[in-house]
Scaffold this motif. Structure first.
Motif, PDB file in Angstrom:
ATOM      1  N   GLU A 133       0.786  -1.209   0.001  1.00  0.00           N
ATOM      2  CA  GLU A 133      -0.010   0.190  -0.145  1.00  0.00           C
ATOM      3  C   GLU A 133       1.011   1.235   0.080  1.00  0.00           C
ATOM      4  OE1 GLU A 133      -0.579  -2.618   2.010  1.00  0.00           O
ATOM      5  OE2 GLU A 133      -2.372  -3.323   1.431  1.00  0.00           O
ATOM      6  N   ASP A 148     -10.378   0.973  -8.527  1.00  0.00           N
ATOM      7  CA  ASP A 148     -10.492  -0.280  -9.334  1.00  0.00           C
ATOM      8  C   ASP A 148      -9.291  -1.255  -8.980  1.00  0.00           C
ATOM      9  OD1 ASP A 148     -12.844   0.806 -10.640  1.00  0.00           O
ATOM     10  OD2 ASP A 148     -11.641   1.585 -11.963  1.00  0.00           O
ATOM     11  N   ASP A 149      -8.320  -0.638  -8.528  1.00  0.00           N
ATOM     12  CA  ASP A 149      -7.300  -1.287  -8.071  1.00  0.00           C
ATOM     13  C   ASP A 149      -7.265  -1.988  -6.497  1.00  0.00           C
ATOM     14  OD1 ASP A 149      -4.135  -1.485  -6.948  1.00  0.00           O
ATOM     15  OD2 ASP A 149      -4.071  -2.220  -9.001  1.00  0.00           O
ATOM     16  N   VAL A 150      -7.083  -3.080  -6.344  1.00  0.00           N
ATOM     17  CA  VAL A 150      -7.292  -3.725  -5.092  1.00  0.00           C
ATOM     18  C   VAL A 150      -6.287  -3.021  -4.157  1.00  0.00           C
ATOM     19  CG1 VAL A 150      -7.374  -5.753  -3.331  1.00  0.00           C
ATOM     20  CG2 VAL A 150      -8.223  -5.740  -5.908  1.00  0.00           C
ATOM     21  N   ILE A 151      -5.178  -3.031  -4.512  1.00  0.00           N
ATOM     22  CA  ILE A 151      -3.866  -2.424  -3.762  1.00  0.00           C
ATOM     23  C   ILE A 151      -4.340  -0.824  -3.168  1.00  0.00           C
ATOM     24  CG2 ILE A 151      -1.840  -1.963  -3.051  1.00  0.00           C
ATOM     25  CD1 ILE A 151      -1.131  -4.717  -4.577  1.00  0.00           C
ATOM     26  N   LYS A 185      -6.984   0.917  -3.533  1.00  0.00           N
ATOM     27  CA  LYS A 185      -8.087   0.954  -2.932  1.00  0.00           C
ATOM     28  C   LYS A 185      -8.087   0.933  -1.417  1.00  0.00           C
ATOM     29  CE  LYS A 185     -12.952  -0.142  -2.794  1.00  0.00           C
ATOM     30  NZ  LYS A 185     -13.228  -0.310  -1.281  1.00  0.00           N
ATOM     31  N   ARG A 186      -7.269  -0.159  -0.938  1.00  0.00           N
ATOM     32  CA  ARG A 186      -7.038  -0.331   0.184  1.00  0.00           C
ATOM     33  C   ARG A 186      -6.177   0.794   0.892  1.00  0.00           C
ATOM     34  NH1 ARG A 186      -5.722  -5.695  -0.195  1.00  0.00           N
ATOM     35  NH2 ARG A 186      -3.488  -5.217  -0.248  1.00  0.00           N
ATOM     36  N   ASP A 215      -8.405   3.962   1.262  1.00  0.00           N
ATOM     37  CA  ASP A 215      -9.343   3.472   2.528  1.00  0.00           C
ATOM     38  C   ASP A 215      -8.774   3.929   3.867  1.00  0.00           C
ATOM     39  OD1 ASP A 215     -11.580   2.820   0.744  1.00  0.00           O
ATOM     40  OD2 ASP A 215     -11.154   0.677   0.784  1.00  0.00           O
TER      41      ASP A 215
END
Length: 393
Positions: A147, A166-169, A171-172, A175
């Motif tokens: 991250e 849209d990208d998982v990493i 987005k984490r 957040d």
């Protein structure tokens, strides 16, 4: 302020072969004695003269001289009350003047209140650690390396770009950034204040241990304590080693351990608080844990007994030479040591122990400075003052 083995010198009465009798050693000028300050550091005290006499006939008594140049005053807590009860229970003269049952019940209830206070502190500290602190820490218990790399990549792009949902990493990472509303260095400042708040209690218990170990054991013809004539406060000059060790193991040592636990738990509690307002308010509320023993003592004992505890003290004669003079210690050395230790604790915890979280928060702060997230229709949020833009985090 190093506590040395107390030595009581008997003056003219001893030189004439007369041994002191009973606990009545009254000061001619007890106001000249040194007083233990709030920080636990002893002030310089000149020797004072004490007159030994029988309570019923002062004119017939022989005169002696006790030179004390150090004093440790008991705290108005359950721990201070326990040591007071132990000192009276260990004194032979107290059993002559008072009821054995009264002394035993005093010791029993002092031990009970101290156990209750320590249990409450330890129990509440554990609950705070197990629930709200773990709840705040859970989002950060991931490998922040990926991250952090994604966040730095978005900031260093030309031009800087926003993180993609849209990208998982990414987005984490986004957040985590949006959930954290802390401002740089605020955790460090409040952890510094927390350390400053906790150190006096730890140091005071250390001096109390040194004082207890320094008091000699009373001889068969000498009492372990006496009551001052004017104030009626208890002055402890001797203590059997077994009683002192028992008090250390049951009172001072648990208090030191619990204070260190509270220091660590409080630092973690403050570090993972995610907003400035909550950080300040919760830091003030967390101070409550450090006052439970005093609250217990104040609420469950009589006012006269509380006054007597605060007026009681340990006194001794210090004959040793020190590497540092008392004036140097009081003027600057004590402050320099405490300040250095407090800063060291903050630097270690924020820059090394929690380095990954600190680095991620620093990059989040830079990211929020580049991309304002204002309400719809508001082109620029935050505050401008003195040419500086204070953006919303």
């Amino acid at each position: 302020s190093v506590y040395i083995l107390a030595q009581v010198h008997v003056g003219s009465s001893a030189s004439r072969g007369r041994q002191p009798r009973g606990p009545h050693w009254f000061p001619r000028n007890h106001s000249a004695m040194g007083v233990c300050g709030s920080s636990g550091v002893l002030e310089r005290a000149p020797p004072s003269e004490y007159t030994h006499h029988k309570l019923e006939n002062e004119d017939e008594a022989g005169q002696g001289k006790l030179d004390f140049n150090g004093e440790y005053r008991l705290k108005g807590t359950t721990g201070g009350a326990l040591f007071y009860a132990v000192a009276k229970f260990a004194d032979r003269e107290s059993f002559v003047k008072e009821s054995n049952v009264n002394l035993m019940l005093n010791l029993l209830f002092a031990f009970l209140l101290n156990t209750i206070a320590l249990g409450l502190v330890l129990g509440l500290t554990f609950l705070v650690y197990a629930y709200p602190i773990e709840e705040r820490e859970d989002p950060w218990e991931v490998d922040l390396g990926t991250e952090l790399a994604a966040l730095r990549s978005a900031i260093s792009a030309d031009p800087p770009r926003e993180l993609s949902v849209d990208d998982v990493i990414e987005k984490r990472a986004l957040d985590l950034c949006l959930q954290d509303h802390t401002i740089r260095f605020t955790q460090a400042m409040l952890i510094f204040m927390w350390a400053v708040k906790m150190f006096p209690g730890i140091v005071d218990n250390f001096w109390a241990v040194c004082a207890m170990l320094s008091l000699p054991t009373a001889n068969a013809d000498r009492p372990g304590c006496y009551l001052e004539k004017d104030s009626g406060s208890l002055v402890i000059t001797h203590l059997p080693r077994g009683y002192g060790m028992a008090t250390i193991l049951l009172c001072q040592l648990p208090e030191v351990i619990i204070d260190i636990i509270i220091l660590c738990v409080g630092a973690k509690f403050l570090y993972f608080c995610n907003c400035l307002s909550g950080l300040i308010l919760k830091s003030m509320a967390f101070f409550f844990l450090t006052q439970i023993d005093e609250i217990t003592h104040t609420g469950l004992t009589s006012s006269d007994f509380q006054k007597q505890i605060k007026q009681s003290s340990l006194r001794w004669r210090n004959e040793s030479k020190h590497l540092v003079s008392r004036d140097q210690w009081d003027a600057w050395l004590s402050t320099a040591i405490r300040l250095s230790v407090s800063i060291g604790v903050v630097v270690y915890y924020t820059q090394f122990f929690q380095a990954d979280v600190g680095n991620f928060r620093q990059e989040c702060f830079k990211y929020k400075a580049l991309f304002d997230r204002c309400a719809p229709g508001v082109p620029r949020c935050g505050m401008h003052a003195f040419g500086v833009y204070f953006f919303q985090v």
